[in-house]
Structures are given as C-alpha cells and as structure tokens.
Design a protein around this motif. Structure first.
Motif, PDB file in Angstrom:
ATOM      1  N   ARG A 151       5.547  11.310   3.474  1.00  0.00           N
ATOM      2  CA  ARG A 151       4.633  10.274   3.011  1.00  0.00           C
ATOM      3  C   ARG A 151       4.522  10.208   1.489  1.00  0.00           C
ATOM      4  NH1 ARG A 151      -0.262  11.384   7.173  1.00  0.00           N
ATOM      5  NH2 ARG A 151      -1.063   9.325   6.592  1.00  0.00           N
ATOM      6  N   ARG A 178      -1.105   8.962  -1.349  1.00  0.00           N
ATOM      7  CA  ARG A 178      -2.473   8.480  -1.102  1.00  0.00           C
ATOM      8  C   ARG A 178      -3.377   9.657  -0.735  1.00  0.00           C
ATOM      9  NH1 ARG A 178      -2.744   3.638  -3.478  1.00  0.00           N
ATOM     10  NH2 ARG A 178      -1.084   2.244  -2.785  1.00  0.00           N
ATOM     11  N   TYR A 186       0.817  -1.213   0.000  1.00  0.00           N
ATOM     12  CA  TYR A 186       0.000   0.000   0.000  1.00  0.00           C
ATOM     13  C   TYR A 186       0.851   1.263   0.000  1.00  0.00           C
ATOM     14  CZ  TYR A 186      -3.901   3.103   0.992  1.00  0.00           C
ATOM     15  OH  TYR A 186      -4.832   4.092   0.906  1.00  0.00           O
ATOM     16  N   PHE A 187       1.842   1.289   0.873  1.00  0.00           N
ATOM     17  CA  PHE A 187       2.581   2.549   1.013  1.00  0.00           C
ATOM     18  C   PHE A 187       3.852   2.608   0.181  1.00  0.00           C
ATOM     19  CE2 PHE A 187       0.112   2.691   5.031  1.00  0.00           C
ATOM     20  CZ  PHE A 187      -0.559   3.869   4.775  1.00  0.00           C
ATOM     21  N   GLU A 196      -5.488  10.082   1.541  1.00  0.00           N
ATOM     22  CA  GLU A 196      -5.601  10.401   2.964  1.00  0.00           C
ATOM     23  C   GLU A 196      -4.322  11.029   3.510  1.00  0.00           C
ATOM     24  OE1 GLU A 196      -5.636   7.486   1.587  1.00  0.00           O
ATOM     25  OE2 GLU A 196      -4.350   6.064   2.637  1.00  0.00           O
ATOM     26  N   CYS A 197      -3.267  11.105   2.697  1.00  0.00           N
ATOM     27  CA  CYS A 197      -2.013  11.697   3.146  1.00  0.00           C
ATOM     28  C   CYS A 197      -1.912  13.168   2.769  1.00  0.00           C
ATOM     29  CB  CYS A 197      -0.828  10.942   2.565  1.00  0.00           C
ATOM     30  SG  CYS A 197      -0.799   9.227   3.050  1.00  0.00           S
ATOM     31  N   ALA A 225       0.251   0.765  -7.407  1.00  0.00           N
ATOM     32  CA  ALA A 225      -0.253   1.928  -6.670  1.00  0.00           C
ATOM     33  C   ALA A 225      -1.710   2.205  -7.003  1.00  0.00           C
ATOM     34  CB  ALA A 225       0.605   3.148  -6.985  1.00  0.00           C
ATOM     35  N   SER A 226      -2.066   2.099  -8.267  1.00  0.00           N
ATOM     36  CA  SER A 226      -3.435   2.450  -8.620  1.00  0.00           C
ATOM     37  C   SER A 226      -4.394   1.282  -8.436  1.00  0.00           C
ATOM     38  CB  SER A 226      -3.504   2.960 -10.062  1.00  0.00           C
ATOM     39  OG  SER A 226      -3.018   1.965 -10.926  1.00  0.00           O
ATOM     40  N   GLY A 266      -5.870   0.464  -3.636  1.00  0.00           N
ATOM     41  CA  GLY A 266      -6.195   1.780  -3.108  1.00  0.00           C
ATOM     42  C   GLY A 266      -6.238   2.814  -4.223  1.00  0.00           C
ATOM     43  N   THR A 267      -6.434   4.068  -3.810  1.00  0.00           N
ATOM     44  CA  THR A 267      -6.484   5.169  -4.768  1.00  0.00           C
ATOM     45  C   THR A 267      -5.172   5.925  -4.668  1.00  0.00           C
ATOM     46  OG1 THR A 267      -8.821   5.305  -4.281  1.00  0.00           O
ATOM     47  CG2 THR A 267      -7.867   7.130  -5.499  1.00  0.00           C
ATOM     48  N   ALA A 268      -4.660   6.361  -5.800  1.00  0.00           N
ATOM     49  CA  ALA A 268      -3.358   7.010  -5.764  1.00  0.00           C
ATOM     50  C   ALA A 268      -3.379   8.304  -6.559  1.00  0.00           C
ATOM     51  CB  ALA A 268      -2.285   6.078  -6.324  1.00  0.00           C
ATOM     52  N   ASN A 269      -2.656   9.319  -6.035  1.00  0.00           N
ATOM     53  CA  ASN A 269      -2.361  10.513  -6.813  1.00  0.00           C
ATOM     54  C   ASN A 269      -0.939  10.364  -7.323  1.00  0.00           C
ATOM     55  OD1 ASN A 269      -4.743  12.233  -6.285  1.00  0.00           O
ATOM     56  ND2 ASN A 269      -4.064  12.005  -4.167  1.00  0.00           N
TER      57      ASN A 269
END
Lengths: 547, 366
Positions: free
Chosen positions: B355, B285, B226-227, B287-288, B235-236, B239-242
C-alpha cells in the motif's frame, strides 16, 4: 505594460463594435454629459480676461469675500461635524429614548429649502425677533458671521450625520469587545478602536459638509448682511452691475476649492470608507456606555433637537401672524402673497418634476454603462456624471447662462434652461443612487439570467430594472425636493416668465415681508410633499406577491 | 449520444486576468453522463474554468467544445449550460415559481407547459406550497433546492454547480450529497461540480480533476486520486498523507529495496522502471499503517518501525496519533479505538509494502 494597455483598449473597441446599440448610447452619453457639464464649466473659467483674475488679490472687497468663505467653511464644517457625530453616536450606539425625534430632526433640514433656517433665525433673533425683542428686550444686529455660522451649522449638519451614522452603524462592534476583553476601559476602547475605525467616515462627513457650506448661497444671501461670501458677491456683481466677467472670476475662485474637496472625497475617503462598510455585519449590541456619558449626550441632542423644532415651528407661526414683532394676531392674509405668485409655484413644481425625472433616467443609463459594461471609457463617464456635484450651484447656473445664451443653443429665459440646469445639478444624486443600487445587485444574478438564456437587454428589463426601482425612485424624490427648494442654480437663469417660488421668497425676505416669506415657504414645502406623497400612490409595478 | 464520448471538451485553455494567470493550458474531457468534480483550494482556477464553460468569460486561448461543437465566442445566454451558483443567485424580486419559470419563459414555452414543468420541479424538490414565496422567505436549504429546480427545469443535459453545498450545515450537506448523486444518475445528465471539499469530491464523483494554481495536477477516478496520487500536492490536498523519502539501494526481482529513515524497506515496483540510486518519494495514508503497543507480535516480512507517540487526537470513530520515528514523523490512524484504548509512549508501526505508493517522477525533481 503599455503594450498590454494598448491591446486592452483594442479589445474594448472590438467589444463595443459588437454591440452597436451600446456604442451609440455610449457616444450619446459622452456627448450629452460633456456638452452640459464640461462646456459650461469651461465657458465660465474662460470668460474673464486672464488679467481679471489678478483682481482677486488686488480688489480688497473680493479678497475679503474669499477669506470670509474660507472662514465660514472651516467654522461651519467643524461645528457641523461635531454635532453630527454627537447625534450619530447617540442614535447608533446609546440606549436612549426619543431616537425617533433625533432621526426626524436630522432629516428636516435636508428636505426643506436651504435658507429656511436663515428665515426662522430672523424671526427668532432679528430686530423684531421673538426671542430678542419679546423675551429679552434688546436690539442686536444679528446679520453677519455669528448668525450665519449658527444657521449653516443647523442647515448642513444632517449631511455629515448621514455619512457618519452609516459608518458608525456598520462599525465592527466585536472589535470593541475584543478591546474590552484585553483590558481596555470604555474610554480606551473608544479612543483606540472605535474612533480610528470611524475616522474615514467622520472625514467623509466633514468633506461633504464643507462642500455644501462652501457652495451655500441662500443662507448668506439672507442673513449675511455686509458679510459677503464668494457666491453672494458673484451674484451681486451680476445683479447689481451686470458684470459677468467679475461674476465669472468669483465663481471660478469658488470652483477651485470645491473641486479640491470633491477630489479628496472621491480619491481618499471614498476608498477607505468603502472597506469599513463592506466589513461583516454584526448583530452584536454595543457595550453599554457609562450612564453619566449617556445622559449628557442625550441632553445635548435633546436641546439641539428642540431648538431645530423651534426654528421650524416659528416659521409656521410666522406664516399666520399679522405683523411679526408688532401684531401677533392670527391671520390668513399672508397667503395672499402666495396666490399672487401662482405662476411661480406652478413653475417650481413643473421644473422640479421634469428635471428630476430627466436626471433619474440619465443617471440610470450612465450607471448601467459604467457598472455593467466593462469599458475603459467608464472612468471618464463616471467622472462626468458626478462632476456637477463638485460644482457650486451658483457656478453651474452662471455656466448655463453664459453657454446657452448664443447659438448653437440659445435658451436664455426659457423653461428649458431652467429644467436642464436643475437636471444636471441633480445628476450626481440620481447617478450615485443607481450606482449604489447596481453595486448591491450581486454579479451572479446577472450571470444567472444569462445562464438561463436571457440576453443583455432582457436581463436589464427583467432583472436589473425591477431591482433598481428603489434607488431610482429615491433619486427622483431627493432631486425633486432639491429642485423645488433650489435657489443657487436658478438665480442666474430665471426670467420674468420662468421665475420660481424660491426667487419669490428671496424677494419677500429682502423687502422685509417676513410673514409673506414664511407663508410662501410653508405652502411650497407642503405642495412639494403632497406631490411626493401622490407619486408614492401610483403603482409603478404591481406587487408581485400572491400569497 | 455515445455515452463514452466526451460531452464537454477543454483543449489547451488558458485565461488570465491582468497579470494573474487563472487557468494555464488546461485540457480536460468530461464524459457524457458523468459526475465530474473540479477540486482544489480557493484561487486554483476551478471556478474560472466553470465560468469559461458557461460563457461568462472567454478563454484567452484554447477551445471549449460542447457536444463536439466549439462554443468559443458563443454568448452565455446561448450556451444552455445551466449553473447552480454558490450563493444561488435567486432573483429577489421574483417568487419561487417565477424564478423557476424564468428560463422557460425565455424559451417561449407555452403557459401550460411552463406551469406543468414548474409543478413537476416543485414536487421533485419538495417545494410544494412554497411556489408563491419570495426567496427571502425561504430557509437556506429551500433556497438551494429552488436554485437546482431553476437550473434543471429546462431539461438541458448539462448541470454545473459552483460549490452549491457550501452554505448548508454539515449534516444537511451529507444528505444533499446523496440526493444529488441520485438525481444525476436518474436523469443521466452530465454534472460538473466545483468544490474545495475533498469529502464531497470523493463521495460523489465519477471523475475528479485536482487543480492547483491554474493547472490540473491530476484527473482520474476518486480511487486513483486517493491511492495513486500523481504528486505530493494531490496526495496532501486529498486526504492526509505521510511522505517517506528514500533512495533505491537495490532492485531485487520485481521489488525495490529502498533505504530511508528510519530503516530499509522492500516495496513492489509494480512493473515500473527504476534505477539504483534514484531518489523517490513515497506516500502512505494514515489508515494504511497499523499501530500497536511496543513489542506486540508482528508478521515477518512486514517492516516494523518503533516510535514514540508525540500527540493523539480522539475523533470518535478513530484515534489519530502523531508518532516520531527517528527524524521522521508519521500520522497514524487507529480505526478501532474501543479495542485498545489510548496508546502511550513507545509503539510499533507496521507498514504494508503493497500500500505504499511511489509518486511518479518524484526522483527527477530532487
């Protein structure tokens, strides 16, 4: 590409080598089907001198028979498909009463001797006919293409119905709702969505009907009169002049269009209708039809159903009537014809039983090899197993007669040739039932069994066979009924000792003994159904539920 | 057995079906007693790999070892790799008891032993009283438990599962996840779990192998996946990734100064080697990133980007915003919507440089 195909083939050979039993069974299956399917066909086709085939176009009588066959096939297929669609649509889509009756009526002609309708037709409309003579008081020659057309329509529309109904049943109702939602009227939704989706099914039903009409022997034999078709003409060449060569020429002329229809059905319809059937099943109710349309269709179905019931009713009536057309009093005398032909009745049941069991076992083995063992030879085996379905019964009978009347295998006049011919004639029925059964058993069930530690054989015994019980038994039942009521296959094969019930009935009809023929038919069908009912009582495996 | 030893080893395994390469040179160690998930979109090869382990198909090349022994060529029914099928594959003509006892019967277990083990399983899975029912008389959840009981009853040390939760409703799926993880811990078996559901994979697994187009893109702990994703696909997919693309302008001490849209940021290099001018791709992410109304005070040294909210979706426990900063668009989660309510218009985004994860090897690709 060819290199990979070669390596694939090599892998398959290796795979087969690892399983010697499979290899042996495979070889045996190929040998047996080749020997009893391909060889008789080749024998008939190669029997006449090549020059004899030219007569097909020069002999005006034969040319006429070919044209008649073509005409009847086109006419009857058209009417059968139309009526079948009418019934299928009414039963599958409309909210009308008496659906049980309609279903029954579409089943009746399938389980009764193919020429029964012809016989009833004579009783109703013949010179001494109930309708023509008693009610309308006119004398008309009903033998010929009009009568045959009507009779074939009633006899064979149920085959088209079975296919078309299956497709209508599984057609995607929600797509029609989508069409309505986009503004389509009932008629537009029917024409633009429903009908196109059903087209493969309708085509499939039409093809199956065409194959049956083309190969039909019993009906034209009984009411064709001077209107001869290829199968009846072939029979006359053989029975009248013992001209095997001409019979072979005519049969071959029949085989070609039959094979053509068969291939079209396999290659085109088989594929496209498959997609329709596997579509997601929907529990949606169909959008209600307009009341006028609904009740019109209902009335049509009802009148056809009543007519069919009359056809069968008159047969029973005829069986217990003294002299049809003159003396309508009740009698049991007609049963004397039956008691005089006990041997034939016994033969009918015995041959049908043995041949249907043989066909079911062979069909099961072939289906197992074809569906579960991925071997390249599958396509050939599959083709051999269904090929007899394309061969008209008369042709198959002639093939057996020509092939097994000399060494290495001389079977002329024996019970064995009757049983073998019926068995291979029924092989496609049983094979298709088992194939469909295998297709319904999810692959994961077998994987699960292997995963839990069962080998191929254990899996076959413990998982596949119990699940295939249904198709296996239904294959036997259908084959049994087909064999009991079969006339075309055995007409070239029977001898004095091995004659069967249907041959006796034909003899009675030809000599004008309607009462005897009716009685014989009623008894034959009753016995057949009694045997079937008895077999249902035998517990094949115990019901495993203890709850 | 040594618990750190690999229970199932996949070495350079490839498998094609016709011209379609389902598995391409895959290697993976599945440690004994671990819960290992094969994760990926449909058609990525994860189920094929499981079928290769179970012996339903043979690899074209490569070796599969179980307990150190190669099992290539060993037929499926000798591998002792019980599998829970996606559709459960319960034998429709057998009762629940008979289904569960089938494997024992094949092992020629005595009647008493079989009886006892089946009863144990019925109790363990809450199926008491259902033993004589047929599969069609059970609910979906009950069927699934029968499938598990059937796979576990023989006491093998491996349990494979092919998307076993996909036929359950959402609430039940979450419950079963925990039960399953608990069961695996208690019995100490090696579990191989196939799924396309990232939540299942993250919540249950010791290790995850992410598949794409027949290859493993990354294998690691859920945390790593995840991280610290290896590439943009991982990454995509998980989870969701920028994604932020940038160019290294300067390397200062242990930090990288990266020029990117909309502004320059400073991120730690975590001891990895970079060169000035290198193009890199970074993952962040949702949320980061913290979001606040425009002008809300921030801490120094944290890059602040101002942007415009394009859309927002309320998900209950959070609000997800789509924020446009210059030419880039970011997905940002506000994890505490009740505090602020919906934000609108211009906002400020704060990125935590610690992060931001730089995708390894991203520069070489471009």
């Amino acid at each position: 590409m060819s290199a990979s195909a070669l390596s694939d083939a090599w892998k398959q050979v290796k795979k087969v080598k690892q399983e010697p039993i499979l290899a042996a069974v495979l070889a045996a299956a190929l040998l047996i089907t080749g020997f009893f399917v391909l060889w008789p066909i080749a024998k008939v086709v190669s029997y006449p001198h090549p020059a004899d085939y030219a007569q097909l176009f020069t002999n005006s009588r034969w040319l006429q028979a070919a044209l008649n066959s073509l005409m009847m096939t086109v006419l009857s297929t058209f009417s059968c498909t139309a009526i079948a669609f009418l019934f299928a649509f009414t039963v599958a889509r409309l909210d009308v009463p008496l659906k049980g009756l309609f279903r029954f009526v579409t089943l009746l002609p399938i389980v009764s001797p193919p020429f029964i309708v012809a016989l009833s037709y004579i009783l109703l409309f013949g010179r001494q006919g109930l309708v023509t003579k008693q009610l309308l008081h006119f004398n008309v020659d009903i033998y010929g293409w009009h009568g045959l057309w009507l009779v074939q329509t009633i006899t064979f529309f149920p085959y088209a119905y079975a296919v078309i109904y299956g497709v209508l049943q599984s057609s995607a109702v929600h797509l029609e709702y989508a069409a309505h939602n986009l503004g389509a009227t009932r008629w537009q939704a029917f024409r633009h969505v429903f009908l196109p989706l059903c087209r493969p099914g309708i085509a499939g039903g039409a093809l199956i009907t065409a194959m049956n009409v083309l190969a039909d022997f019993g009906n034209p034999m009984i009411i064709g009169g001077n209107f001869t078709l290829l199968p009846t003409e072939a029979y006359m060449q053989m029975s009248g002049w013992f001209d095997l060569s001409s019979a072979a020429v005519l049969s071959t002329a029949l085989l070609l269009p039959a094979l053509g229809l068969f291939l079209v059905n396999r290659l085109w319809v088989g594929r496209s209708s498959y997609i329709t059937v596997t579509g997601r099943e929907s529990s949606l109710q169909a959008y209600p039809a307009a009341p006028g349309v609904k009740w019109t269709l209902f009335a049509c179905c009802l009148s056809i159903s009543l007519f069919i019931l009359a056809v069968y009713g008159v047969l029973v009536y005829g069986a217990f009537t003294k002299t049809w057309g003159y003396d309508w009093s009740f009698t049991l005398d007609n049963l004397n014809y039956v008691t005089a032909k006990q041997q034939e009745l016994y033969n009918s049941i015995r041959y049908a039983l043995l041949s249907s069991i043989g066909a079911a076992v062979l069909g099961l083995i072939l289906a197992y090899i074809v569906h579960r063992k991925r071997i390249g030879i599958n396509r050939l085996l599959d083709f051999l197993a269904i090929l007899p379905g394309a061969v008209p019964g008369v042709f198959l009978g002639l093939g057996f007669a020509l092939t097994f009347n000399q060494p290495p295998i001389q079977l002329s006049g024996t019970s064995a040739i009757m049983i073998l011919a019926l068995m291979f004639w029924n092989l496609p029925t049983c094979y298709s039932a088992c194939s469909a059964g295998f297709q319904q058993i999810g692959r994961s069930l077998e994987d699960a069994s292997h995963n839990l530690g069962a080998g191929s054989f254990r899996t076959l015994l413990g998982i596949l066979l119990p699940l295939l019980k249904g198709p296996f038994l239904s294959g036997i039942s259908v084959s049994f009924l087909r064999s009991v009521t079969c006339l075309s296959v055995i007409i070239f094969l029977y001898s004095a000792h091995t004659s069967v019930g249907t041959v006796s009935i034909l003899g009675l009809v030809q000599s004008g003994a309607w009462g005897g023929a009716s009685a014989f038919t009623v008894v034959l069908i009753s016995i057949a159904f009694a045997v079937l009912a008895l077999s249902r009582l035998i517990p094949f495996t115990q019901d495993r539920r203890k709850r | 057995m040594n618990p750190s030893q690999a229970h199932i080893q996949i070495e350079h395994v490839s498998k094609s079906f016709g011209s379609f390469a389902a598995i391409r040179n895959v290697s993976l160690d599945i440690p004994a007693g671990s819960f290992t998930t094969l994760l990926g979109p449909s058609g990525c090869g994860k189920t094929t790999l499981m079928r290769l382990i179970a012996g339903f198909n043979e690899p074209d090349s490569g070796i599969i070892r179980i307990d150190g022994r190669p099992v290539n060529g060993l037929p499926a029914f000798k591998r002792q790799t019980p599998l829970v099928f996606q559709d459960y594959a319960l034998f429709p003509h057998m009762t629940v008891e008979e289904n569960i006892a089938y494997g024992l019967k094949l092992q020629k277990a005595s009647r008493n032993e079989s009886r006892r083990k089946v009863d144990d399983m019925l109790g363990m899975f809450g199926l008491d009283g259902l033993g004589s029912r047929l599969p069609k008389e059970l609910s979906g959840g009950q069927r699934q438990r029968v499938a598990f009981a059937r796979a576990l009853v023989t006491g093998q040390k491996i349990l494979m599962m092919d998307e076993p939760l996909s036929n359950l409703d959402a609430k039940m799926r979450v419950e079963v996840r925990q039960e399953l993880r608990e069961l695996q811990r208690r019995t100490g078996i090696t579990a191989v779990f196939v799924t396309h559901d990232q939540d299942e994979a993250l919540s249950m697994s010791d290790r995850i192998a992410v598949f794409e187009q027949g290859s493993i893109r990354q294998a690691g702990t859920p945390w790593e996946i995840y991280f610290k994703p290896n590439d943009a696909f991982v990454a995509s997919f998980v989870g969701t990734a920028n994604f932020i693309r940038g160019q290294i302008a300067e390397i200062k001490g242990g930090d990288l100064i990266v020029r990117c849209e909309p502004s320059v940021i400073r991120i730690p290099s975590h001891g990895r080697h970079y060169v000035v001018g290198e193009e890199i791709a970074m993952v962040l992410r949702p949320e980061c990133i913290s979001i606040g109304a425009d002008g809300e005070g921030g801490i120094e040294a944290v890059p602040c980007w101002s942007g415009e909210i394009q859309s927002s979706s309320f998900l209950g426990r959070m609000i997800r915003y789509e924020v446009r900063c210059g030419s880039a668009t970011f997905l940002v989660d506000d994890a505490d919507p009740s505090a602020r309510g919906f934000l609108q218009g211009s906002v400020t985004l704060r990125l935590d440089p610690e992060r931001i994860h730089v995708l390894p090897g991203s520069g070489r690709k471009e």
